[in-house]
Structures are given as C-alpha cells and as structure tokens.
Design a protein around this motif. Structure first.
Motif, mmCIF file in Angstrom:
data_model
loop_
_atom_site.group_PDB
_atom_site.id
_atom_site.type_symbol
_atom_site.label_atom_id
_atom_site.label_comp_id
_atom_site.label_asym_id
_atom_site.label_seq_id
_atom_site.Cartn_x
_atom_site.Cartn_y
_atom_site.Cartn_z
ATOM 1 N N GLU A 45 -18.073 -24.173 89.004
ATOM 2 C CA GLU A 45 -19.470 -24.593 88.941
ATOM 3 C C GLU A 45 -20.393 -23.521 89.530
ATOM 4 O O GLU A 45 -19.956 -22.669 90.305
ATOM 5 N N VAL A 46 -21.649 -23.587 89.151
ATOM 6 C CA VAL A 46 -22.683 -22.724 89.719
ATOM 7 C C VAL A 46 -23.742 -23.618 90.370
ATOM 8 O O VAL A 46 -23.925 -24.768 89.968
ATOM 9 N N GLU A 47 -24.421 -23.095 91.375
ATOM 10 C CA GLU A 47 -25.422 -23.893 92.067
ATOM 11 C C GLU A 47 -26.658 -24.132 91.214
ATOM 12 O O GLU A 47 -27.272 -25.191 91.295
ATOM 13 N N GLU A 48 -27.031 -23.163 90.400
ATOM 14 C CA GLU A 48 -28.243 -23.254 89.596
ATOM 15 C C GLU A 48 -27.962 -22.707 88.212
ATOM 16 O O GLU A 48 -27.407 -21.608 88.060
ATOM 17 N N GLN A 49 -28.335 -23.469 87.182
ATOM 18 C CA GLN A 49 -28.209 -22.965 85.833
ATOM 19 C C GLN A 49 -29.275 -21.892 85.592
ATOM 20 O O GLN A 49 -30.437 -22.068 85.963
ATOM 21 N N THR A 50 -28.873 -20.798 84.969
ATOM 22 C CA THR A 50 -29.800 -19.691 84.723
ATOM 23 C C THR A 50 -29.680 -19.222 83.275
ATOM 24 O O THR A 50 -28.672 -19.513 82.600
ATOM 25 N N LEU A 51 -30.686 -18.497 82.819
ATOM 26 C CA LEU A 51 -30.665 -17.915 81.487
ATOM 27 C C LEU A 51 -30.143 -16.487 81.562
ATOM 28 O O LEU A 51 -30.557 -15.708 82.438
ATOM 29 N N LEU A 52 -29.227 -16.151 80.673
ATOM 30 C CA LEU A 52 -28.758 -14.776 80.595
ATOM 31 C C LEU A 52 -29.883 -13.872 80.124
ATOM 32 O O LEU A 52 -30.727 -14.283 79.301
ATOM 33 N N LYS B 249 -27.876 -19.174 75.784
ATOM 34 C CA LYS B 249 -28.036 -18.209 76.866
ATOM 35 C C LYS B 249 -28.040 -18.869 78.236
ATOM 36 O O LYS B 249 -28.245 -18.197 79.251
ATOM 37 N N THR B 250 -27.819 -20.171 78.288
ATOM 38 C CA THR B 250 -27.863 -20.897 79.550
ATOM 39 C C THR B 250 -26.494 -20.903 80.222
ATOM 40 O O THR B 250 -25.517 -21.397 79.646
ATOM 41 N N ARG B 251 -26.433 -20.342 81.419
ATOM 42 C CA ARG B 251 -25.175 -20.328 82.163
ATOM 43 C C ARG B 251 -25.038 -21.652 82.904
ATOM 44 O O ARG B 251 -25.761 -21.940 83.856
ATOM 45 N N ALA C 214 -18.497 -11.025 83.794
ATOM 46 C CA ALA C 214 -19.156 -12.240 84.287
ATOM 47 C C ALA C 214 -20.630 -12.304 83.916
ATOM 48 O O ALA C 214 -21.200 -13.397 83.815
ATOM 49 N N SER C 215 -21.265 -11.151 83.699
ATOM 50 C CA SER C 215 -22.696 -11.149 83.386
ATOM 51 C C SER C 215 -22.986 -11.717 82.004
ATOM 52 O O SER C 215 -24.126 -12.073 81.698
ATOM 53 N N CYS D 158 -8.150 -16.129 74.584
ATOM 54 C CA CYS D 158 -9.407 -16.290 75.319
ATOM 55 C C CYS D 158 -10.489 -15.379 74.755
ATOM 56 O O CYS D 158 -11.654 -15.776 74.638
ATOM 57 N N ALA D 159 -10.125 -14.159 74.383
ATOM 58 C CA ALA D 159 -11.105 -13.216 73.830
ATOM 59 C C ALA D 159 -11.602 -13.695 72.468
ATOM 60 O O ALA D 159 -12.792 -13.569 72.144
ATOM 61 N N LYS D 160 -10.703 -14.248 71.675
ATOM 62 C CA LYS D 160 -11.103 -14.749 70.352
ATOM 63 C C LYS D 160 -12.014 -15.972 70.462
ATOM 64 O O LYS D 160 -12.916 -16.159 69.646
ATOM 65 N N ALA D 161 -11.782 -16.792 71.470
ATOM 66 C CA ALA D 161 -12.548 -18.037 71.596
ATOM 67 C C ALA D 161 -13.909 -17.833 72.245
ATOM 68 O O ALA D 161 -14.824 -18.637 72.027
ATOM 69 N N CYS D 162 -14.074 -16.749 73.018
ATOM 70 C CA CYS D 162 -15.321 -16.564 73.768
ATOM 71 C C CYS D 162 -16.487 -16.277 72.820
ATOM 72 O O CYS D 162 -16.473 -15.282 72.086
ATOM 73 N N PRO D 163 -17.533 -17.111 72.831
ATOM 74 C CA PRO D 163 -18.637 -16.933 71.890
ATOM 75 C C PRO D 163 -19.638 -15.852 72.304
ATOM 76 O O PRO D 163 -20.442 -15.413 71.498
ATOM 77 N N THR D 164 -19.608 -15.436 73.565
ATOM 78 C CA THR D 164 -20.589 -14.450 74.048
ATOM 79 C C THR D 164 -19.968 -13.073 74.278
ATOM 80 O O THR D 164 -20.652 -12.186 74.785
#
Length: 461
Positions: free
Chosen positions: A452-459, A382-384, A428-429, A407-413
């Motif tokens: 990249e993102v500035e801060e890693q966050t939990l979904l 759940k970590t972005r 994106a959420s 891409c849809a088949k490979a996406c785990p989320t």
C-alpha cells in the motif's frame, strides 16, 4: 355529468361490443406503485452489476448527490440535487414514495405482514436532532451519519453483502416499518427530514376539503401518520406523497392545492417552529463536535483498509466520505473491490484475487458520493494506487533458472522489464500498483507483491 376526482388518472378504453370509447379510471396510488416497482427493479439491477452504464444514472439519489457536491464537486450531482429539491418544493415528497429504494421496501414489508398502523406522533424534535447531528458531521467533513442512516447506502449494503454491518441497520429499519409504517422516514431519515422541510413550505400541498365527512379511511391508509382528522389538516412535511389518502377517499375530499396565504401570528405553529429550529441547531452543534472528536481517531481506523480504489486519495479521506453503499463493489468487472469486514467501514481492494484492470475506471464512474473521485480513463491509468515490490529470493528465474517473464508481459505501464538473463527488473517510478504482475507470478511464494501507499498520486506524463 360528474367531474373527474382529484388524484385519479384516466386512460381511454374501447368497448368490445359497441365500439364506443369509455373511460377507465386508474388510481393515482396505482401509478405510484408501478413507478416505484420499476425503479426498485432498476435499482436492484444496478446493485447486481447488471445495469451496465445505466448504473451511473440509477444512483442519482438525494443523499449521495449531496455528499458528492460536498466532497468532490460534480455538476451532474448538483443538477440532480437541485432537480429533486425543486420537484419536492413544487409537489411534495414524491421522491420518498417513488425513488427511495428503502422507502419502497418498507411499503412491501408492511404489505406482506399486513401492518397498516402508522406512527401518528409528530416526533419533530427527534427527527430534527437526528438530522442536525448527521448534517453537522457532514459539515465537519465526516459522512458517518450517512453511513448509518442514508437509505440508499443501507439498501446497497444489504443488496451486495450480507454482513452484520449491512444486515443490522436494514433489519432495524424493516422492523420499525412493520411496527409502525414509515417510522424511519418520518423520524430518523436525514434525507426525509430535509425534503420534508422543503415540502412543508412548498407550492402545492395536500389539503382536506369541505367534502370530508371524517370517515377515517384516509387515516387508515396513511403510512406516515400525517393526517389529523379532528383538526382537518395534513402535515405536508411528513407526507411522503403515497397518494393513498386521495385514492381511498370515497368523496374525493383530499386535493393537491396551493395553500391560502395567511398572516402568521405568534401561535402554536410559531412555537413549534422555534422548538424545531432549536432542536436542529442543537443537533448541528452536537454533530460538528462529535465529528471533530472522531476525526482525530479516524487515521487509526482507516489504517485497516490498505489498498483503495483509484480516486480514493488516501485512507483518512476515503474513510470519512465512503458510505459503504457497495455500488462500486457490484459494478467492478474484476470483482476485487471488497466490503469491510462485518460491513463496518469503507471498501478496499483485494489484489490477491485479481488485478485492477488498466482499461477500466468503472468505480469512479458509479460512485454516487464522490468518495471515489471521478477519473477519466487516462487519469486512472496514471494513478498510483499501490506499488509493486520484487522479491528475488522467490523468483523462479533466480531460484530454479526457469525462464518466465510473465510479470513483464502483464505489466501495462512497462514498469517491469526483463534483463538479458531473463530476470525481472522493476522501475518503481512507472508502477501504478495495479497488481497484474502479482496475479500472474507462478512462484509458490509470490516474487511480485503489492504494498500500500499512504497517498495516491499521478505519475508524471
């Protein structure tokens, strides 16, 4: 009947002819060398990625454990830290002789180059100032001192990546070890200095007894130059417990004993204590000031490292805590964790070479310093760590009308789904930025790219 000499271990051996059990002496330093050799092999396996789950236990080292307790509190790291400190307080710096990989490497280098000369000066002021600066920086929140001087991190970088940043400190330490055996350990190593302070006031200390005839054999064997034959003393603060002196003494005149209690007068030892304490305080203040000044510029430096391992938090936090030991690099099954260019900085993810596996949280398990926070597999999923961006102008479905959907088949989320037209749709959420979609995209110019993102966050759950 002769008494068994101190520092010598015994095993029973049965004679081939008479069937009588006789005693075969095995010297203490032989046991120490065997143990050190086995641990060095195990450490090499951990840094090669071959140790499996064993890497989690092999990285239990004093410096990284201290960092882990300070940066991302861990009960396991605290237990390791206390355990090493207690053993050092009771028996001395056996850690330096058996469990420090860089210490063992120095012994090997001294043996190969046939160098037996030790650094005989105390160098107390040097090691206290150096240690003070390193620990002062750590108190201020910056582990750059450990990046430069921690023996485990230096060993890891040379074992995994042969960059300039990895090779330079290793060669410096090796050269010092060939010039004067264990010079680094008694004058520069922040871990050795702290353990030396503990050992110097420990329960059992090496002592020269009345059997000594001043032959000098122990002095020639001592790699840390801590034996003063004229005074008949051994500096247990600098002694790395290699046991060479015990094994080399022909009269068994060196023993590990409890010191006699003496009243402490204001003498040379008291003055040395005050000088050492003053040097340590000066180093602490200097290190704290340097860290506060350097941390202000750390954001610009950290911006070079774009996508970080899950659990890193943000670039500034990670750059302040990662010592570049490369254990995560060696143990990443996807081989996407890369050292910084020239070894000058923390690691980062290269998602152009692969994707961060959804079923893996190996890097957070093996990180010895807490720079990568320990995450459960559920938390890691759940970590972005980054975010995907869809570029329709590059997608072969839009440009060529060719069915795809990889891409849809490979996406785990399930962040990427397909429209009725077969074109990708990105939510994106739900994206964690693992890079799986980018990896499988067949377009010459990737239609799915990772930013990249500035801060890693939990979904959200």
């Amino acid at each position: 009947m002769t008494s068994r000499p101190s520092g010598v271990y015994f095993t029973a051996k049965r004679g081939e002819n008479d069937g009588v059990w006789e005693i075969k002496r095995i010297k203490g330093k032989t046991i120490r060398k065997i143990a050190a050799g086995l641990f060095l092999v195990a450490t090499a396996a951990a840094f090669s990625g071959m140790a499996g789950v064993g890497a989690e236990f092999l990285h239990v080292q004093f410096g990284p454990s201290l960092l882990s307790v300070c940066t991302a509190f861990s009960a396991g790291s605290l237990a390791a830290l206390i355990g090493i400190a207690v053993v050092t307080f009771v028996f001395g710096r056996f850690y330096c002789a058996v469990f420090c990989p860089l210490g063992i490497v120095q012994d090997v280098a001294a043996f190969v180059f046939r160098r037996r000369k030790a650094f005989e000066k105390n160098a107390a002021l040097v090691r206290y100032v150096v240690a003070g600066v390193v620990y002062g920086m750590l108190i201020a929140g910056w582990s750059v001192g450990f990046f430069l001087l921690d023996p485990y991190s230096i060993t890891g970088r040379i074992a995994v990546s042969f960059s300039i940043g990895a090779l330079a400190p290793f060669l410096i330490v090796l050269t010092l070890g060939v010039w004067r055996r264990r010079f680094y350990c008694v004058a520069l190593c922040p871990v050795g200095t702290l353990l030396g302070l503990i050992a110097g006031h420990g329960v059992y200390r090496l002592r020269i007894t009345g059997k000594c005839v001043r032959c000098g054999k122990c002095v020639g064997e001592c790699p840390s130059g801590c034996i003063d034959l004229e005074a008949g003393t051994i500096d247990n603060e600098r002694c790395v417990r290699c046991m060479n002196c015990v094994s080399s003494c022909p009269l068994h005149g060196i023993h590990l004993v409890r010191p006699e209690k003496k009243t402490m007068a204001f003498d040379a030892s008291r003055r040395a204590f005050l000088r050492g304490g003053g040097a340590l305080l000066v180093g602490l203040a200097g290190g704290f000031a340097l860290a506060k000044a350097g941390m202000g510029k750390l954001a610009a430096f950290a911006g070079r490292f774009r996508i970080l391992p899950p659990g890193a938090g943000n670039a500034v936090r990670f750059a302040a805590r990662c010592t570049g030991c490369q254990l995560c690099t060696a143990n990443c099954p996807a081989k996407i964790i890369r050292p910084a260019e020239y070894g000058a900085g923390p690691v980062s993810l290269d998602l152009s070479k692969g994707a961060c596996r959804f079923d893996c949280h190996r890097c957070s398990q093996v990180c010895p310093t807490g720079a990568i926070r320990p995450l459960s597999l559920e938390e890691k999923r759940k970590t972005r760590i980054a975010e995907a961006q869809f570029l329709p102008k590059n997608c072969i479905v839009f440009q060529e009308g060719t069915p795809c959907g990889r891409c849809a088949k490979a996406c785990p989320t399930r962040a990427v789904t397909l429209r009725r037209t077969g074109a990708p749709k990105l939510n994106a959420s739900l994206c964690i930025g693992c890079g799986a979609c980018q990896l499988v995209c067949p377009a010459p110019e990737k239609a799915m790219v990772i930013r990249e993102v500035e801060e890693q966050t939990l979904l959200p759950s």
